[in-house]
Design a protein around this motif. Structure first.
Motif, PDB file in Angstrom:
ATOM      1  N   ARG A   1       0.837  -1.205   0.000  1.00 49.53           N
ATOM      2  CA  ARG A   1       0.000   0.000   0.000  1.00 49.53           C
ATOM      3  C   ARG A   1       0.871   1.255   0.000  1.00 49.53           C
ATOM      4  NH1 ARG A   1      -3.710  -0.457   4.609  1.00 49.53           N
ATOM      5  NH2 ARG A   1      -4.339  -2.218   3.365  1.00 49.53           N
TER       6      ARG A   1
ATOM      7  N   LEU B   1       2.932   1.762  -3.320  1.00 44.16           N
ATOM      8  CA  LEU B   1       2.146   2.067  -4.510  1.00 44.16           C
ATOM      9  C   LEU B   1       1.133   3.179  -4.307  1.00 44.16           C
ATOM     10  CD1 LEU B   1       1.585  -1.592  -5.730  1.00 44.16           C
ATOM     11  CD2 LEU B   1       3.296   0.039  -6.525  1.00 44.16           C
ATOM     12  N   ALA B   2       1.249   3.927  -3.208  1.00 35.84           N
ATOM     13  CA  ALA B   2       0.280   4.978  -2.896  1.00 35.84           C
ATOM     14  C   ALA B   2       0.198   6.033  -4.000  1.00 35.84           C
ATOM     15  CB  ALA B   2       0.623   5.627  -1.558  1.00 35.84           C
ATOM     16  N   THR B   3       1.315   6.495  -4.501  1.00 36.52           N
ATOM     17  CA  THR B   3       1.306   7.544  -5.524  1.00 36.52           C
ATOM     18  C   THR B   3       0.681   7.059  -6.830  1.00 36.52           C
ATOM     19  OG1 THR B   3       3.208   8.629  -4.516  1.00 36.52           O
ATOM     20  CG2 THR B   3       2.751   9.167  -6.824  1.00 36.52           C
ATOM     21  N   PRO B   4       1.106   5.894  -7.370  1.00 31.34           N
ATOM     22  CA  PRO B   4       0.454   5.440  -8.603  1.00 31.34           C
ATOM     23  C   PRO B   4      -1.036   5.127  -8.406  1.00 31.34           C
ATOM     24  CG  PRO B   4       2.394   4.084  -8.132  1.00 31.34           C
ATOM     25  CD  PRO B   4       2.245   5.065  -7.026  1.00 31.34           C
TER      26      PRO B   4
ATOM     27  N   ALA C   1      -3.104   6.727  -6.358  1.00 31.85           N
ATOM     28  CA  ALA C   1      -3.774   8.022  -6.330  1.00 31.85           C
ATOM     29  C   ALA C   1      -3.875   8.627  -7.725  1.00 31.85           C
ATOM     30  CB  ALA C   1      -3.043   8.978  -5.382  1.00 31.85           C
ATOM     31  N   ALA C   2      -2.886   8.340  -8.566  1.00 32.48           N
ATOM     32  CA  ALA C   2      -2.876   8.865  -9.931  1.00 32.48           C
ATOM     33  C   ALA C   2      -3.798   8.082 -10.864  1.00 32.48           C
ATOM     34  CB  ALA C   2      -1.450   8.856 -10.477  1.00 32.48           C
TER      35      ALA C   2
ATOM     36  N   ASP D   1      -3.279   4.917 -11.832  1.00 28.65           N
ATOM     37  CA  ASP D   1      -2.532   3.964 -12.651  1.00 28.65           C
ATOM     38  C   ASP D   1      -3.048   2.527 -12.539  1.00 28.65           C
ATOM     39  OD1 ASP D   1      -0.979   6.098 -13.394  1.00 28.65           O
ATOM     40  OD2 ASP D   1       0.772   5.507 -12.220  1.00 28.65           O
TER      41      ASP D   1
END
Length: 88
Positions: A2, A5-8, A10-11, A13
């Motif tokens: 979690r 991979l939080a940024t992808p 949120a984006a 992806d």
């Protein structure tokens, strides 16, 4: 996973996984997961994956951290894709 991979997430992806599942297999230690995106969170599911990325744990971690390129690992036979390779 979690946090890594939080940024992808949120984006968006991983939005494509809302209706699909992908497997991750760390062959050297016998760990295998099938994951999907449920309401913006990656979750482990019981269904068989449509595609799977298989390799040793270290290689999978290098791939996740973007230290190694998937194509380089694949052509050095350190990474395998099974199932729907376009999804993988």
């Amino acid at each position: 996973m979690r946090a890594a991979l939080a940024t992808p997430l949120a984006a968006g992806d991983f939005d494509f996984l809302a209706v699909r599942s992908i497997g991750i297999e760390a062959s050297d230690i016998g760990w295998r997961w099938s994951i999907s995106n449920h309401e913006g969170r990656l979750v482990v599911v019981d269904t068989p994956p449509e595609a799977a990325v298989c390799g040793d744990l270290v290689d999978l971690m290098l791939l996740a951290a973007r230290v190694e390129d998937a194509d380089a690992l694949f052509f050095r036979r350190r990474l395998r894709l099974t199932g729907d390779t376009e999804l993988g």
